[in-house]
Design a protein around this motif. Structure first.
Motif, PDB file in Angstrom:
ATOM      1  N   ASN A  67       0.355 -33.576 -31.719  1.00 20.64           N
ATOM      2  CA  ASN A  67       1.539 -33.568 -32.591  1.00 20.64           C
ATOM      3  C   ASN A  67       1.215 -33.902 -34.045  1.00 20.64           C
ATOM      4  O   ASN A  67       1.997 -33.619 -34.945  1.00 20.64           O
ATOM      5  N   ILE A  68       0.068 -34.542 -34.275  1.00 20.39           N
ATOM      6  CA  ILE A  68      -0.207 -35.061 -35.626  1.00 20.39           C
ATOM      7  C   ILE A  68      -0.700 -33.932 -36.535  1.00 20.39           C
ATOM      8  O   ILE A  68      -1.633 -33.217 -36.200  1.00 20.39           O
ATOM      9  N   HIS A  69      -0.069 -33.782 -37.657  1.00 17.38           N
ATOM     10  CA  HIS A  69      -0.559 -32.859 -38.652  1.00 17.38           C
ATOM     11  C   HIS A  69      -0.053 -33.289 -40.044  1.00 17.38           C
ATOM     12  O   HIS A  69       0.793 -34.173 -40.122  1.00 17.38           O
ATOM     13  N   PRO A  70      -0.617 -32.800 -41.111  1.00 16.98           N
ATOM     14  CA  PRO A  70      -1.649 -31.759 -41.175  1.00 16.98           C
ATOM     15  C   PRO A  70      -2.999 -32.243 -40.641  1.00 16.98           C
ATOM     16  O   PRO A  70      -3.140 -33.409 -40.258  1.00 16.98           O
ATOM     17  N   ILE A  71      -3.979 -31.359 -40.672  1.00 18.03           N
ATOM     18  CA  ILE A  71      -5.282 -31.641 -40.062  1.00 18.03           C
ATOM     19  C   ILE A  71      -5.968 -32.851 -40.694  1.00 18.03           C
ATOM     20  O   ILE A  71      -6.633 -33.626 -40.015  1.00 18.03           O
ATOM     21  N   GLU A  72      -5.749 -33.062 -42.002  1.00 14.14           N
ATOM     22  CA  GLU A  72      -6.371 -34.216 -42.676  1.00 14.14           C
ATOM     23  C   GLU A  72      -5.838 -35.515 -42.063  1.00 14.14           C
ATOM     24  O   GLU A  72      -6.568 -36.487 -41.873  1.00 14.14           O
ATOM     25  N   GLU A  73      -4.525 -35.508 -41.758  1.00  9.84           N
ATOM     26  CA  GLU A  73      -3.896 -36.686 -41.153  1.00  9.84           C
ATOM     27  C   GLU A  73      -4.419 -36.885 -39.728  1.00  9.84           C
ATOM     28  O   GLU A  73      -4.686 -38.019 -39.310  1.00  9.84           O
ATOM     29  N   PHE A  74      -4.568 -35.787 -39.010  1.00  5.86           N
ATOM     30  CA  PHE A  74      -5.093 -35.846 -37.643  1.00  5.86           C
ATOM     31  C   PHE A  74      -6.477 -36.503 -37.647  1.00  5.86           C
ATOM     32  O   PHE A  74      -6.757 -37.424 -36.862  1.00  5.86           O
ATOM     33  N   LYS A  75      -7.320 -36.052 -38.566  1.00  4.67           N
ATOM     34  CA  LYS A  75      -8.694 -36.581 -38.632  1.00  4.67           C
ATOM     35  C   LYS A  75      -8.694 -38.060 -39.030  1.00  4.67           C
ATOM     36  O   LYS A  75      -9.453 -38.856 -38.496  1.00  4.67           O
TER      37      LYS A  75
END
Ligand code: SF4
Length: 181
Positions: free
Chosen positions: A35-43
């Motif tokens: 559920n977490i995005h964008p990808i920078e936030e996911f990482k």
């Protein structure tokens, strides 16, 4: 007991881990949060789970699933979207716990007063029955502030939104309104 701990993020994991350790329960973490995005936030959130696991010395299994489209294209109310979001994660965690021979599973989603606690509990019970593995239910919410303070002291990243694009936009709007006031 051998417990599989679903970690929604590092800061929310701090207090539940302290309780689990006080109870002398063996545990392993699992990071599954598409559920977490964008990808920078996911990482960033994944990296901070890793930092916490090194600081507190425990193991985590990581899943790289990143499914921005499913949340962006979700049609339905907020209640339905959060139900979909919790159910997907809890189902995966329960199934993984059963597959890997854990006695029980739980989730750090149970620590946040901002989450739909009763819904998470109900979904945990449902997944436990479905996969024949115990749901270790605890109302961790009274330790939320303490855990967040400890996370700050540990230098962990503390996000300002829940995870999906809708929650990201809600948080951005809140900041915009605050700045206008
Ligand atoms: S607000 Fe949080 S729980 Fe609800 S759909 Fe978004 S990320 Fe999932």
């Amino acid at each position: 007991m051998n417990l599989l701990l679903h970690m929604c993020c590092a800061p929310c994991s701090v207090y539940p881990i302290s309780v689990i350790r006080e109870e002398k329960i063996d545990f392993k973490g699992i990071f599954f949060n598409p559920n977490i995005h964008p990808i920078e936030e996911f990482k960033l959130r994944k990296d901070n789970v890793n930092i916490l696991s090194e600081k507190l010395n425990f193991d985590v299994d990581y899943f790289e699933d990143f499914r921005q489209d499913e949340w962006e294209n979700f049609k339905g109310s907020e209640e339905q979207r959060c139900n979909f979001c919790y159910a997907m994660r809890i189902d995966k965690v329960a199934s993984y716990a059963a597959q890997k021979g854990f006695d029980a599973f739980t989730t750090t989603l149970l620590v946040s007063p901002y989450q739909k606690h009763d819904l998470i509990r109900a979904l945990g019970d449902t997944a436990a029955k479905k996969y024949g593995v115990n749901f270790y239910y605890k109302d961790f919410r009274h330790g939320f502030r303490q855990g967040q303070q400890q996370a700050k002291d540990l230098g962990l990243y503390r996000q300002k939104f829940c995870g999906c694009i809708a929650s990201y936009q809600e948080a951005a709007n809140r900041v915009k309104h605050k700045n206008k006031a």
